[in-house]
Design a protein around this motif. Sequence first.
Motif, short mmCIF file in Angstrom:
data_model
loop_
_atom_site.label_atom_id
_atom_site.label_comp_id
_atom_site.label_asym_id
_atom_site.label_seq_id
_atom_site.Cartn_x
_atom_site.Cartn_y
_atom_site.Cartn_z
N GLY A 1 41.71 40.32 33.55
CA GLY A 1 41.77 41.23 34.68
C GLY A 1 41.62 40.55 36.01
N ALA A 2 42.13 41.19 37.05
CA ALA A 2 41.98 40.72 38.43
C ALA A 2 41.78 41.94 39.31
N ILE A 3 41.16 41.73 40.47
CA ILE A 3 40.98 42.78 41.45
C ILE A 3 41.85 42.44 42.65
N SER A 4 42.77 43.33 42.97
CA SER A 4 43.69 43.06 44.08
C SER A 4 43.02 43.30 45.42
N GLU A 5 43.67 42.86 46.46
CA GLU A 5 43.26 43.20 47.80
C GLU A 5 43.39 44.72 47.99
N ALA A 6 42.74 45.26 49.00
CA ALA A 6 42.93 46.67 49.33
C ALA A 6 44.39 46.90 49.69
N LEU A 7 44.90 48.07 49.33
CA LEU A 7 46.32 48.37 49.49
C LEU A 7 46.53 49.62 50.34
N GLN B 1 35.20 39.71 38.92
CA GLN B 1 34.29 40.40 39.84
C GLN B 1 34.74 40.20 41.28
N GLY B 2 36.03 39.96 41.47
CA GLY B 2 36.57 39.83 42.82
C GLY B 2 37.01 38.43 43.18
N ASP B 3 37.42 37.64 42.19
CA ASP B 3 37.88 36.28 42.45
C ASP B 3 39.11 36.30 43.34
N ARG B 4 39.13 35.38 44.31
CA ARG B 4 40.29 35.27 45.21
C ARG B 4 41.51 34.76 44.45
N ARG B 5 42.67 34.95 45.05
CA ARG B 5 43.91 34.51 44.41
C ARG B 5 43.90 33.01 44.13
N ASP B 6 43.34 32.23 45.04
CA ASP B 6 43.35 30.79 44.84
C ASP B 6 42.36 30.36 43.76
N GLN B 7 41.45 31.24 43.35
CA GLN B 7 40.49 30.93 42.30
C GLN B 7 40.97 31.36 40.92
N LEU C 1 36.57 52.88 31.52
CA LEU C 1 36.02 51.53 31.54
C LEU C 1 34.71 51.47 32.31
N SER C 2 33.71 50.84 31.74
CA SER C 2 32.51 50.50 32.51
C SER C 2 32.74 49.11 33.10
N HIS C 3 32.79 49.05 34.40
CA HIS C 3 33.06 47.77 35.08
C HIS C 3 32.02 47.54 36.17
N VAL C 4 30.89 46.98 35.79
CA VAL C 4 30.45 46.69 34.43
C VAL C 4 29.10 47.36 34.19
N ALA C 5 28.80 47.59 32.89
CA ALA C 5 27.46 48.01 32.50
C ALA C 5 26.55 46.79 32.47
N ARG D 1 37.60 54.89 18.09
CA ARG D 1 38.50 53.74 17.95
C ARG D 1 37.99 52.83 16.85
N THR D 2 38.91 52.36 16.02
CA THR D 2 38.57 51.43 14.96
C THR D 2 39.33 50.12 15.18
N PRO D 3 38.74 48.95 14.86
CA PRO D 3 37.42 48.80 14.22
C PRO D 3 36.25 49.06 15.16
N ARG D 4 36.49 49.06 16.47
CA ARG D 4 35.46 49.36 17.46
C ARG D 4 36.12 49.41 18.82
N PRO D 5 35.43 49.91 19.83
CA PRO D 5 35.96 49.83 21.19
C PRO D 5 36.01 48.38 21.67
N PRO D 6 36.99 48.03 22.52
CA PRO D 6 37.03 46.67 23.07
C PRO D 6 35.82 46.39 23.95
N LEU D 7 35.39 45.14 23.94
CA LEU D 7 34.30 44.66 24.79
C LEU D 7 34.87 43.65 25.78
N TRP D 8 34.92 44.01 27.05
CA TRP D 8 35.38 43.11 28.10
C TRP D 8 34.15 42.62 28.86
N VAL D 9 34.12 41.34 29.19
CA VAL D 9 32.94 40.71 29.78
C VAL D 9 33.26 40.29 31.22
#
Length: 327
Positions: A256-262, A226-232, A104-108, A197-205
């Motif tokens: 997708g979500a980004i968790s706290e450091a673990l 891009q790092g939204d808090r849990r309350d957001q 995954l490119s997160h993000v190009a 991959r067909t029909p194409r690779p997925p595009l996530w924004v």
Amino acid sequence: MGRGEESQPATGLQVLPPGRLSYGMQLPVTSLSTLYAEPWEVEAGPAELRRIARAADRLGFAYLATCDHVAIPVRLAAAMGTVWYDPVATLAHLAAITERTLLLSHVAVAPLRHPLALAKQYATVDRLAGGRLVLGVGAGHVREEFEALGVDYGRRGAILDETVDALKAALGPSEFPQFSGRRFAFRGLGQAPRPARTPRPPLWVGGSSPAALRRAALRGDGWLSQGDRRDQLPQRVAVLRQLREEAELDGPFAVGAISEALYVGSPAWDTGGRTLTGAPDTLAESLRAYRAMGADQIQVRFRSRDAAELMDQMQAFAEGVAPLLEG
């Protein structure tokens, strides 16, 4: 997930198991922002990167991700660092040493490049990886990068909108794709190799502004926090769902979500006040909340003092926490 064997090409835009909370990770070493990089990463390099990627692949991580900056201005270098591995080169390298994990490119920062050039690069990565690419794109935020490359920073959102549309055509099944927009137009130009991959690779924004959420919902196959808090997060997911319902879009869409450091277990060192620590069941209970908020995947990051401790944490998570994420 995509498969590594070219004889069995990956198909479809649904790349995460439906109804489950998947987990992936941003690669260490490849970017040295002070916001998240560990001190040991400064002296690490490709050898550590390969060991960690192979471990993630073996342990069942859904994806490995790497991000994108062309050049960092002096005013931001102290915080962001200047080490940012190129995502195309990095993901192509990882394609050769992994077999199952998505790449995954997160993000190009897509507005910096012509969509045909992006399509050529990432189609090649997908072919090399046997259909395991997920192309994550975003608008970017460093004005000087745009100025140096002759791209209008103030119009980057509009450029990205059209770039996503053009990429969907250029990465599609046709060897001679066609697209006509305000900024980009192409026809009668062949590109091969085509993506595996067909029909194409997925595009996530990626992005959390109103414009970014609209772009993800209406043009993308998924949304990258891009790092939204849990309350957001619940509000972001609600906006995405409403936009897609109003547009009558019902295809696969990964949130997708980004968790706290673990840190799995009880650390014998100071991991910082914002790190989630504890036994596997404690961490799993906390992380399951992301699924309840509407996330399909979480990007996890582990506190560590060296590469060996990072891989120990990855294993402890995969063996102890991951099986409990659905329970």
